[in-house]
Design an enzyme around this catalytic site. Structure first.
Site, PDB file in Angstrom:
ATOM      1  N   LYS A 159       7.557  -0.647  10.951  1.00 10.98           N
ATOM      2  CA  LYS A 159       8.230   0.040   9.850  1.00 10.98           C
ATOM      3  C   LYS A 159       9.507   0.710  10.368  1.00 10.98           C
ATOM      4  O   LYS A 159      10.063   0.310  11.393  1.00 10.98           O
ATOM      5  CB  LYS A 159       7.277   1.057   9.221  1.00 10.98           C
ATOM      6  CG  LYS A 159       6.074   0.417   8.520  1.00 10.98           C
ATOM      7  CD  LYS A 159       6.474  -0.220   7.209  1.00 10.98           C
ATOM      8  CE  LYS A 159       5.280  -0.657   6.403  1.00 10.98           C
ATOM      9  NZ  LYS A 159       5.657  -1.183   5.076  1.00 10.98           N
ATOM     10  N   ASP A 164       1.677   2.562   3.623  1.00  5.81           N
ATOM     11  CA  ASP A 164       2.590   3.700   3.517  1.00  5.81           C
ATOM     12  C   ASP A 164       1.867   5.035   3.404  1.00  5.81           C
ATOM     13  O   ASP A 164       2.473   6.100   3.566  1.00  5.81           O
ATOM     14  CB  ASP A 164       3.528   3.529   2.317  1.00  5.81           C
ATOM     15  CG  ASP A 164       4.615   2.504   2.580  1.00  5.81           C
ATOM     16  OD1 ASP A 164       4.845   2.161   3.764  1.00  5.81           O
ATOM     17  OD2 ASP A 164       5.229   2.034   1.606  1.00  5.81           O
ATOM     18  N   GLN A 208       6.641  -8.084   1.067  1.00 10.01           N
ATOM     19  CA  GLN A 208       8.027  -8.172   0.610  1.00 10.01           C
ATOM     20  C   GLN A 208       8.536  -9.609   0.603  1.00 10.01           C
ATOM     21  O   GLN A 208       9.373  -9.965  -0.226  1.00 10.01           O
ATOM     22  CB  GLN A 208       8.918  -7.288   1.486  1.00 10.01           C
ATOM     23  CG  GLN A 208       8.641  -5.800   1.323  1.00 10.01           C
ATOM     24  CD  GLN A 208       9.326  -4.956   2.373  1.00 10.01           C
ATOM     25  OE1 GLN A 208       9.846  -5.459   3.364  1.00 10.01           O
ATOM     26  NE2 GLN A 208       9.319  -3.650   2.178  1.00 10.01           N
ATOM     27  N   SER A 238       4.311  -8.797   5.738  1.00 12.92           N
ATOM     28  CA  SER A 238       4.784  -7.949   4.653  1.00 12.92           C
ATOM     29  C   SER A 238       4.781  -8.685   3.311  1.00 12.92           C
ATOM     30  O   SER A 238       5.272  -9.817   3.191  1.00 12.92           O
ATOM     31  CB  SER A 238       6.202  -7.456   4.948  1.00 12.92           C
ATOM     32  OG  SER A 238       6.706  -6.749   3.836  1.00 12.92           O
ATOM     33  N   ARG A 293       8.773   9.075   6.118  1.00 13.75           N
ATOM     34  CA  ARG A 293       7.363   9.365   5.840  1.00 13.75           C
ATOM     35  C   ARG A 293       6.732  10.246   6.912  1.00 13.75           C
ATOM     36  O   ARG A 293       5.861  11.068   6.618  1.00 13.75           O
ATOM     37  CB  ARG A 293       6.584   8.064   5.655  1.00 13.75           C
ATOM     38  CG  ARG A 293       7.075   7.273   4.449  1.00 13.75           C
ATOM     39  CD  ARG A 293       6.073   6.277   3.935  1.00 13.75           C
ATOM     40  NE  ARG A 293       6.679   5.438   2.903  1.00 13.75           N
ATOM     41  CZ  ARG A 293       6.802   5.791   1.631  1.00 13.75           C
ATOM     42  NH1 ARG A 293       6.350   6.961   1.226  1.00 13.75           N
ATOM     43  NH2 ARG A 293       7.371   4.976   0.760  1.00 13.75           N
ATOM     44  N   SER A 353       9.247   1.540  -5.258  1.00 11.47           N
ATOM     45  CA  SER A 353       8.794   0.147  -5.366  1.00 11.47           C
ATOM     46  C   SER A 353       9.074  -0.418  -6.750  1.00 11.47           C
ATOM     47  O   SER A 353       9.566  -1.546  -6.891  1.00 11.47           O
ATOM     48  CB  SER A 353       7.299   0.065  -5.063  1.00 11.47           C
ATOM     49  OG  SER A 353       7.019   0.493  -3.751  1.00 11.47           O
TER      50      SER A 353
END
EC number: 2.5.1.19
Length: 434
Positions: free
Chosen positions: A343, A316, A167, A165, A389, A22
């Site tokens: 995701k 996450d 983002q 999100s 993940r 990130s």
């Protein structure tokens, strides 16, 4: 399709966490937008970081990653000279959502492509916002990629939900200072994943650009200039969670020492400290090392206890937390995690299926997971669903299983942590990839 078989000869030890993906994305983009030469230290390659490097180069910058020195050199002098082309984002949602408004701010005609699940990951926010601010926007309709944007982004008011999100918010925050006039970002619903937005604001400030908080949003002055900066990228708290799971489930209470983390980090996933303490893990700092051990490893359920986890700010973390929860006494409810269905995989369904296949008791709900703890898993085979993940989280499951754990799609770890299997083996874990 490569599979990894995890086994348990865990002895603990020290791991240096890789750089925060990130932080690295944001630092690379701010460095490029500075139009100067910047050196970023404590860097390592991964498929997502490589995608951002390709995007910078498509826009006219240069990126050179020197893995042996842990150094990323970014040259932004040519940024903006190119006025069109293709930006391939791989499977990186961060690359895609950060770069769309940046490319629009620089101007020209740009086509964004991606692979894996990325073409299905929503971009509705930009589809609704950008045409009202001078950008022609064209996507296939059924999926979101390939996407073509053309024109130059105009300043103004950008209203969007805070519970999609973060983002999208980051992409706008990075791009709007480049515009000729002032802009505002207004959130129409409460902000989730706030830690990621704070990382963006911190990165911008380090490179000389600011945004001012106003009510439920930010005012972003236009006409600002990013200034070149050299900086070190801190370690990744989201990756730390996988090793905290191992420390919690280590059969003999073996200690794990984590290096490279910042105790003052703005990463939202630093919340893993309190969450794993909630399970019963003992965590303490010794200098720059985070020491992790389970003092009750010899008790039933290793002394671990279930809890309620609100995942709105830490999505996450859910795969790692769900493995620990599956082997904790009582029930764990993970709530406000609905975004995990969008995701790299549907992570709620993926963790339910994987833990159930291994002998756990997991049930996915629309917005989360309910896990009823068992003392041991039986082991077996689980699907990694091409999700880094999921694959990494299930390494911890092997420590609480009577037999080995085999997981498909092993090399999906290259997306964020190519060295994960080596670090797991460094702690005595077994990871055979075939």
């Amino acid at each position: 399709m490569a599979e990894v078989t995890y086994g348990n000869e865990f002895r603990g030890g020290r791991v240096t966490l890789p750089p925060s993906k990130s932080v690295a994305h944001r630092a690379m983009l701010c460095a490029a937008l500075s139009r100067g030469s910047c050196a970023l230290s404590h860097m390592a390659g991964s498929q997502d970081i490589d995608a951002t490097a390709r995007a910078i180069e498509a826009l006219g910058g240069q990126v050179r990653l020197e893995e042996d020195r842990g150094l990323c050199l970014v040259e932004g002098a040519g940024l903006g000279r190119a006025q069109g082309g293709v930006i391939h984002c791989g499977e990186s949602g961060s690359t895609l959502r950060f770069l769309i408004p940046i490319a629009c701010a620089l101007g020209g005609r740009w086509t964004f492509t991606g692979e894996g699940r990325l073409p299905q990951r929503p971009l509705d926010v930009y589809r609704e916002l950008l045409p009202a601010h001078g950008v022609r926007y064209q996507d296939p309709g059924r999926e979101f990629l390939p996407l073509t944007v053309e024109g130059r982004l105009e300043p103004g008011v950008f209203a969007l939900p805070g519970n999609v999100s973060s983002q999208f918010i980051t992409g706008l925050l990075l791009a709007l200072p480049l515009l000729s006039g002032d802009s505002e970002i207004v959130l129409t619903t409460p902000l989730e994943s706030e830690g990621y937005v704070n990382l963006t604001l911190q990165a911008m400030e380090r490179f000389g650009v600011t945004a001012c908080r106003i009510g439920r949003g930010w005012r972003v002055p236009g006409g600002q200039r990013y200034r070149p900066q050299n900086l070190a990228v801190e370690g990744d708290w989201s990756q730390a969670a996988f090793f905290l799971t191992m420390a919690a489930l280590a059969p003999g209470g073996e200690r794990v020492e984590l290096a490279g983390l910042s105790r003052d980090s703005l990463q939202g996933d630093k919340a893993c400290v309190e969450l794993f303490e909630g399970f019963g893990l003992d965590l303490r700092w010794e200098g720059d090392l985070l020491l992790c051990s389970n003092p009750r490893a010899g008790e039933p359920f290793r002394g671990l206890r279930g809890q309620v986890i609100d995942a709105a700010q830490i999505p996450d973390m859910v795969p790692a937390l769900s493995v620990c929860a599956a082997l904790s006494q009582g029930e764990t409810a993970i709530v406000n995690a609905q975004r995990l269905r969008l995701k790299e995989s549907d992570r709620l369904a993926a963790m339910e299926a994987a833990l159930t296949a291994l002998g756990g008791k997991a049930l996915s709900r629309e917005d989360g997971l309910v896990l009823k703890g068992v003392e041991t898993l039986k082991g077996g085979r689980a699907l990694g669903v091409n999700d880094h993940r999921v694959v990494m989280a299930l390494a911890g499951a092997a420590l609480g299983s009577r037999g080995p754990v085999t997981v498909t799609d092993a090399w999906s770890v290259r997306k964020s942590y190519p060295g994960f299997f080596d670090d797991f083996k460094r702690l005595g874990g077994i990871a055979h990839v075939l």
